[in-house]
Motif scaffolding. Structure first.
Motif, PDB file in Angstrom:
ATOM      1  N   SER A   1      -7.739   3.907  -4.049  1.00  0.00           N
ATOM      2  CA  SER A   1      -7.147   2.988  -3.070  1.00  0.00           C
ATOM      3  C   SER A   1      -8.212   2.063  -2.497  1.00  0.00           C
ATOM      4  O   SER A   1      -8.005   0.845  -2.379  1.00  0.00           O
ATOM      5  CB  SER A   1      -6.484   3.779  -1.934  1.00  0.00           C
ATOM      6  N   PHE A   2      -9.360   2.623  -2.147  1.00  0.00           N
ATOM      7  CA  PHE A   2     -10.450   1.809  -1.608  1.00  0.00           C
ATOM      8  C   PHE A   2     -10.942   0.798  -2.647  1.00  0.00           C
ATOM      9  O   PHE A   2     -11.258  -0.349  -2.317  1.00  0.00           O
ATOM     10  CB  PHE A   2     -11.606   2.701  -1.165  1.00  0.00           C
ATOM     11  N   THR A   3     -11.009   1.223  -3.905  1.00  0.00           N
ATOM     12  CA  THR A   3     -11.448   0.321  -4.963  1.00  0.00           C
ATOM     13  C   THR A   3     -10.481  -0.846  -5.122  1.00  0.00           C
ATOM     14  O   THR A   3     -10.895  -2.012  -5.270  1.00  0.00           O
ATOM     15  CB  THR A   3     -11.568   1.072  -6.299  1.00  0.00           C
TER      16      THR A   3
ATOM     17  N   ARG B   1      -7.681   8.394  -2.442  1.00  0.00           N
ATOM     18  CA  ARG B   1      -8.420   7.639  -1.438  1.00  0.00           C
ATOM     19  C   ARG B   1      -9.453   6.737  -2.109  1.00  0.00           C
ATOM     20  O   ARG B   1      -9.580   5.552  -1.762  1.00  0.00           O
ATOM     21  CB  ARG B   1      -9.102   8.607  -0.474  1.00  0.00           C
ATOM     22  N   GLU B   2     -10.173   7.284  -3.091  1.00  0.00           N
ATOM     23  CA  GLU B   2     -11.227   6.525  -3.759  1.00  0.00           C
ATOM     24  C   GLU B   2     -10.659   5.328  -4.518  1.00  0.00           C
ATOM     25  O   GLU B   2     -11.191   4.206  -4.420  1.00  0.00           O
ATOM     26  CB  GLU B   2     -12.002   7.438  -4.718  1.00  0.00           C
TER      27      GLU B   2
ATOM     28  N   ARG C   1     -14.389  -6.552   7.422  1.00  0.00           N
ATOM     29  CA  ARG C   1     -13.149  -6.621   6.635  1.00  0.00           C
ATOM     30  C   ARG C   1     -11.948  -7.028   7.481  1.00  0.00           C
ATOM     31  O   ARG C   1     -11.060  -7.732   7.011  1.00  0.00           O
ATOM     32  CB  ARG C   1     -12.883  -5.268   5.963  1.00  0.00           C
TER      33      ARG C   1
ATOM     34  N   GLU D   1      -9.523   3.985   7.627  1.00  0.00           N
ATOM     35  CA  GLU D   1     -10.807   4.473   7.133  1.00  0.00           C
ATOM     36  C   GLU D   1     -11.519   3.389   6.327  1.00  0.00           C
ATOM     37  O   GLU D   1     -12.741   3.215   6.436  1.00  0.00           O
ATOM     38  CB  GLU D   1     -10.593   5.715   6.268  1.00  0.00           C
ATOM     39  N   TRP D   2     -10.755   2.669   5.505  1.00  0.00           N
ATOM     40  CA  TRP D   2     -11.349   1.595   4.705  1.00  0.00           C
ATOM     41  C   TRP D   2     -11.871   0.479   5.609  1.00  0.00           C
ATOM     42  O   TRP D   2     -12.980  -0.028   5.403  1.00  0.00           O
ATOM     43  CB  TRP D   2     -10.309   1.052   3.730  1.00  0.00           C
TER      44      TRP D   2
ATOM     45  N   GLN E   1     -15.208   1.265   7.272  1.00  0.00           N
ATOM     46  CA  GLN E   1     -16.409   1.259   6.436  1.00  0.00           C
ATOM     47  C   GLN E   1     -17.198  -0.039   6.573  1.00  0.00           C
ATOM     48  O   GLN E   1     -18.410  -0.051   6.399  1.00  0.00           O
ATOM     49  CB  GLN E   1     -16.034   1.460   4.967  1.00  0.00           C
TER      50      GLN E   1
ATOM     51  N   LEU F   1      -8.468  -2.035  -2.823  1.00  0.00           N
ATOM     52  CA  LEU F   1      -8.614  -2.875  -1.630  1.00  0.00           C
ATOM     53  C   LEU F   1      -9.847  -3.773  -1.749  1.00  0.00           C
ATOM     54  O   LEU F   1      -9.804  -4.963  -1.407  1.00  0.00           O
ATOM     55  CB  LEU F   1      -8.706  -1.992  -0.385  1.00  0.00           C
ATOM     56  N   ASN F   2     -10.945  -3.215  -2.262  1.00  0.00           N
ATOM     57  CA  ASN F   2     -12.155  -4.019  -2.455  1.00  0.00           C
ATOM     58  C   ASN F   2     -11.918  -5.109  -3.500  1.00  0.00           C
ATOM     59  O   ASN F   2     -12.358  -6.260  -3.326  1.00  0.00           O
ATOM     60  CB  ASN F   2     -13.314  -3.127  -2.891  1.00  0.00           C
TER      61      ASN F   2
ATOM     62  N   THR G   1       0.800  -1.232   0.000  1.00  0.00           N
ATOM     63  CA  THR G   1       0.000   0.000   0.000  1.00  0.00           C
ATOM     64  C   THR G   1       0.825   1.272   0.000  1.00  0.00           C
ATOM     65  O   THR G   1       0.299   2.347   0.291  1.00  0.00           O
ATOM     66  CB  THR G   1      -0.933   0.010   1.229  1.00  0.00           C
TER      67      THR G   1
END
Length: 321
Positions: free
Chosen positions: A32-34, A29-30, A76, A68-69, A72, A36-37, A20
């Motif tokens: 990165s979250f995608t 951020r957006e 996880r 933060e991820w 959510q 990770l998902n 990461t």
């Protein structure tokens, strides 16, 4: 996604470890979250970070983003093996770095707060600290384990002798010791084969290979130099390996595979390797490399790769008799 035991432990981690380092400073951020998902959906359960990651956003920024991820969706945390690191400077304070028992305790507490979790699965020493006695470090790690703040201890960028020394000290006091080493290892940079990999195999220490694409050199013509290495650095390094890289590209074309996929697949064929860390900056980069664990290389392909990028040989025969 295939999984392997983390060294001699019973813990199962994915053959691809999501690094990461780019998350935050280079990857939004957006996105990165995608990524990770996507990792979770693909069966990647191994996520690696470090307290110092954050680049222009400042140290700790990447751990906060991961926190933060995780916040959510509380489910996880149980689905991932979470790894972070300690050692690098976190401020100008002379004691806010290294592997003193004081810093290890304080750094772990700070990482837990930024990540928003109650424990870290794998706590890794980011670099050797020649000033810190092994006994001091092991005592500090024992305290964190007893407190329930970490589960396993690993190293990163350690020489073979240090891996042996840590585990001999641990064995003498009936501790588990180091369970993995995160080492620079790829087709271009194979010095780990001299001492680090043999030491890890002897002690049952899993190897997590970082920079599997040699900073972009092994990624092929689609290399994106906007990440860890500048365009000039990649270009200069490529110039020193032009013939080998050309032969490598030819082989990959014959195999019908992207160079980055072949480079990581080669790593996963090497003895003692637990996982390869990929540090994508973009979602498409990550998606492309997820094909690597499923690529089987036959003896002919492996022999050609060894001929293109010869290793150092066995120690001490590589430099003595």
């Amino acid at each position: 996604m295939k999984h392997r035991r983390l060294g001699r432990t019973a813990l199962q981690v994915s053959e691809i470890c999501l690094g990461t380092m780019n998350f935050g400073p280079l990857t939004s951020r957006e996105e990165s979250f995608t990524i990770l998902n996507d990792a979770l959906e693909a069966g990647v359960n191994f996520i690696d970070t470090a307290d110092q990651y954050g680049g222009r956003l400042g140290v700790g920024a990447t751990e906060r983003l991961l926190g933060e991820w995780l916040a959510q969706d509380p489910t996880r945390r149980a689905r991932i093996v979470l790894a972070t690191k300690v050692h690098e400077p976190m401020s100008e304070d002379i004691n806010d770095r290294g592997l003193s028992a004081r810093h290890i305790q304080r750094a772990c507490d700070a990482s837990l707060k930024r990540l928003g979790v109650d424990h870290i699965d794998l706590y890794q020493m980011h670099h050797i600290d020649r000033a810190a006695p092994v006994e001091e470090i092991l005592q500090a790690m024992d305290r964190l384990i007893a407190q329930g703040k970490i589960t396993y201890v690993g190293s990163s960028n350690f020489p073979g002798w240090a891996i042996a020394r840590f585990n001999e000290k641990a064995l003498a006091s009936h501790r588990l010791g180091l369970v993995c080493e995160q080492s620079l290892y790829n087709l271009v940079e194979r010095r780990a084969e001299l001492e680090v990999l043999p030491a890890c195999q002897a002690y049952g220490v899993g190897v997590i290979a970082w920079s599997p694409l040699a900073g972009g050199l092994l990624a092929g013509t689609s290399t994106d130099p906007s990440g860890r290495r500048s365009a000039a650095a990649v270009r200069d390094a490529a110039g020193g390996h032009a013939d080998r890289l050309a032969d490598f590209t030819t082989l990959c074309t014959e195999l019908g595979q992207a160079p980055g996929v072949v480079a990581i697949a080669w790593l996963l064929h090497q003895p003692g390797i637990t996982s390869a860390i990929v540090g994508p900056r973009r979602r498409d980069q990550f998606a492309a490399l997820l094909r690597a664990p499923g690529l089987g290389l036959d003896e002919s392909a492996l022999a050609r790769l060894d001929a293109i990028f010869p290793g150092c040989g066995a120690a001490p025969e590589a430099y003595a008799w």
